[in-house]
Structure formats: structure tokens, C-alpha cells
Write a protein that holds these residues in place. Structure first.
Motif, mmCIF file in Angstrom:
data_model
loop_
_atom_site.group_PDB
_atom_site.id
_atom_site.type_symbol
_atom_site.label_atom_id
_atom_site.label_comp_id
_atom_site.label_asym_id
_atom_site.label_seq_id
_atom_site.Cartn_x
_atom_site.Cartn_y
_atom_site.Cartn_z
ATOM 1 N N UNK A 185 0.849 -1.176 0.000
ATOM 2 C CA UNK A 185 0.000 0.000 0.000
ATOM 3 C C UNK A 185 0.893 1.238 0.000
ATOM 4 N N UNK A 186 1.049 1.842 -1.175
ATOM 5 C CA UNK A 186 1.916 3.010 -1.330
ATOM 6 C C UNK A 186 1.043 4.231 -1.553
ATOM 7 N N UNK A 187 1.169 5.215 -0.683
ATOM 8 C CA UNK A 187 0.358 6.424 -0.778
ATOM 9 C C UNK A 187 1.207 7.604 -1.235
ATOM 10 N N UNK A 188 0.600 8.500 -2.008
ATOM 11 C CA UNK A 188 1.276 9.722 -2.452
ATOM 12 C C UNK A 188 0.846 10.932 -1.646
ATOM 13 N N UNK A 189 -0.219 10.775 -0.861
ATOM 14 C CA UNK A 189 -0.735 11.883 -0.059
ATOM 15 C C UNK A 189 -0.184 11.833 1.357
ATOM 16 N N UNK A 190 -0.318 12.956 2.054
ATOM 17 C CA UNK A 190 -0.069 13.019 3.492
ATOM 18 C C UNK A 190 -1.403 13.291 4.187
ATOM 19 N N UNK A 191 -1.623 12.572 5.262
ATOM 20 C CA UNK A 191 -2.879 12.662 6.016
ATOM 21 C C UNK A 191 -2.624 13.471 7.292
ATOM 22 N N UNK A 192 -3.512 14.411 7.581
ATOM 23 C CA UNK A 192 -3.439 15.194 8.818
ATOM 24 C C UNK A 192 -4.779 15.044 9.522
ATOM 25 N N UNK A 193 -4.748 14.755 10.815
ATOM 26 C CA UNK A 193 -5.989 14.556 11.559
ATOM 27 C C UNK A 193 -5.836 15.056 12.984
#
Length: 287
Positions: free
Chosen positions: A43-51
Motif C-alpha cells: 500500500x503506497x500512498x502519495x498523499x499526506x494525512x493530517x488529523x
């Protein structure tokens, strides 16, 4: 046992092993105030998640990479098999997982006034924001998908910074330097004497995150009450748990959720070691 469900972690993961493969790569064990999930790969993501909430990571099998933005700089956190890591609120992160790995992730339900953010940067060093969007997230598997699709529909025509929120509902943490992961089993070995003496120890003493309370408990008896959900995971030995007048055994490798606002008693056998996890949604809030 009065509606409580005991999970054998190894057996549960084996039954659900297909869920840890693409395209899903994840399976919720529990979802209420706490979300207890196991995540596979690749699972490779290009986004950054902020929560707004914090996250607890424990790598059951294999290693993962967690790029983060800490104090304005990209920091790649490597979480190896057997290691635990606590990520405080409002720090951008982008989980990267390879095949044949499995990790536990615990986070909390969002309150109705909280927002999440997905963000893409213009370069590998994450020095400039390309595009971001804030949204309410009730279900990770459902609510992230339309945001990702919207970004890719716009990607070829984007101008860097054009879609950056001037007054975001979520303020990124730009001050915190997060302590590195460490091996849970080595930590237990180092503290085994104290645990065998019946002590309960904080797994993350002095950590900048104030949402999670993660304790490692040795043998002994205790009467307990919590106004938030509690996850119990038995690492070694057995315990007896009594709640609503009924008693059950929790064996090594088993776990369960204690609902909020419940009184319960625990009898931990000699040389038993268990993990206790709570997450207070107000822990990192500034008055």
C-alpha cells in the motif's frame, strides 16, 4: 460475557488474511470510540494525512515506512517488526507498506467538529503544498476515496499552492519532534522484573502525545472504571476479568474491548503481562 467479544489475535488475522491483500489491505477488528484495525500491503500512498487524533502503531509482521512532517521538515520513520510508535495529533503522515507485512493501528472516532486533511506536495522533500482538502472523516475506507479521486482529476492542471486553505479548520503541529519507535518485546524484557513484582508501567512516559494512555501491567488485582473505551491485549499469561457479574479468562494472545462507563475487576496471574490502551479525544486539545 455480557456482549463482550474475545478475539484471539493470531486466529483472527488468519481468518481475515485475504483482507490484508490489495485492493483492501485492511480490516477493522472494532469500530466505536476506538478503531482497532490491522493493515497489510503493498500500500503506497502519495498523499499526506493530517488529523486531529493521534495514532498508535505496532508492527506484527515485517517493517513499514511512515514519512512524516515534523517541525517543517520531512522525517521518514521506519517502524520495524515488533516495534511500537505513537504519532501525536496534527502531524502530516503518509504510511507506506510493502507486501507480506501486517501492522496494528489504533485511532479514535472523530468528534463532529473535527476535520481531516489530505495533502499532496510538489516535491519529494515536501517543501511546498500542491493541493489539499479538508473534510469530515467518519469512515477511512469510504471518506478518503472521493478526495483522492478529486485530486487525480485535477492533477495535470494544478498550480502549486492554488488550492491551499488560508484559514484551515485544522492547525498543523509544527513544534513537536516525535520520539522514535522502539521494540516492544525488548522493552518488556528490560522491565520484566518490575512487571513480575506487580507494577503497571507507562509504555510511553514523557511522550508529547497526551491522547493515548498505554500501560503494561504485571500481576495483581485491580478494580477499574473508565468513561472511555479500553482495549485489553494479553501478551503473556492469563487474567480473569469480571464485568456485569460475569467472569471470563483472557489468555495470552487474546484481546477485547471494555465499553465506556463500565466498572470491571481484573485478576492478573503471576508472571502475566498485559497491555491496556485508552485514548482521550480531549488529550491534545488546547483550551
Amino acid at each position: 460475557m455480557s456482549g463482550l467479544v474475545v478475539y484471539g489475535l493470531k486466529e483472527w488475522c488468519e481468518v481475515n488474511k485475504e483482507e490484508f491483500l490489495p485492493p483492501v489491505c485492511a480490516k477493522l477488528m472494532h469500530k466505536d470510540d476506538l478503531s482497532i484495525m490491522f493493515v497489510g500491503g503493498p500500500n503506497v500512498r502519495t498523499d499526506f494525512h493530517v488529523e486531529e487524533g493521534s495514532e498508535f502503531f505496532y508492527m506484527v509482521k515485517g517493517d513499514m515506512l511512515l514519512p512524516t512532517i515534523q517541525r517543517g521538515k520531512k522525517v521518514e520513520v521506519s517502524i520495524k517488526e515488533g516495534e511500537v510508535f505513537l504519532l501525536p495529533s496534527r502531524i502530516p503522515h503518509s504510511p507506506q507498506r510493502v507486501a507480506d507485512t501486517l501492522g496494528l493501528v489504533i485511532e479514535r472516532r472523530r468528534t463532529t467538529d473535527e476535520s481531516d486533511c489530505l495533502r499532496w506536495y510538489t516535491d519529494q522533500n515536501c517543501t511546498q503544498i500542491m493541493w489539499e482538502k479538508y473534510f469530515y472523516c467518519d469512515d477511512l475506507g469510504r471518506d478518503l476515496v472521493p478526495v483522492v479521486k478529486e485530486y487525480y482529476s485535477l492533477k495535470d492542471s494544478l498550480v502549486p499552492g492554488q488550492y491551499v486553505c488560508d484559514n484551515p479548520p485544522l492547525k498543523q503541529d509544527v513544534d513537536t519532534e516525535v520520539p522514535a519507535p522502539f521494540n516492544l518485546h525488548k522493552w518488556i524484557d528490560e522491565h520484566r522484573g518490575e512487571l513480575y513484582d506487580g507494577k503497571t508501567l507507562n509504555l510511553f512516559p514523557g511522550h508529547p502525545d497526551k491522547e493515548f494512555e498505554i500501560l503494561i501491567a504485571g500481576h495483581g488485582k485491580s478494580d477499574n472504571h473508565s468513561d472511555i473505551e479500553t482495549w485489553l491485549y494479553q501478551l503473556h499469561g492469563n487474567i480473569s476479568l469480571t464485568i456485569d457479574g460475569q467472569t471470563t479468562q483472557l489468555k495470552a494472545g487474546e484481546c477485547l474491548i471494555i465499553p465506556a462507563n463500565k466498572h470491571y475487576s481484573v485478576h492478573r496471574e503471576p508472571q502475566s503481562i498485559g497491555m491496556i490502551v485508552k485514548q482521550n479525544p480531549k488529550g491534545n486539545k488546547k483550551n
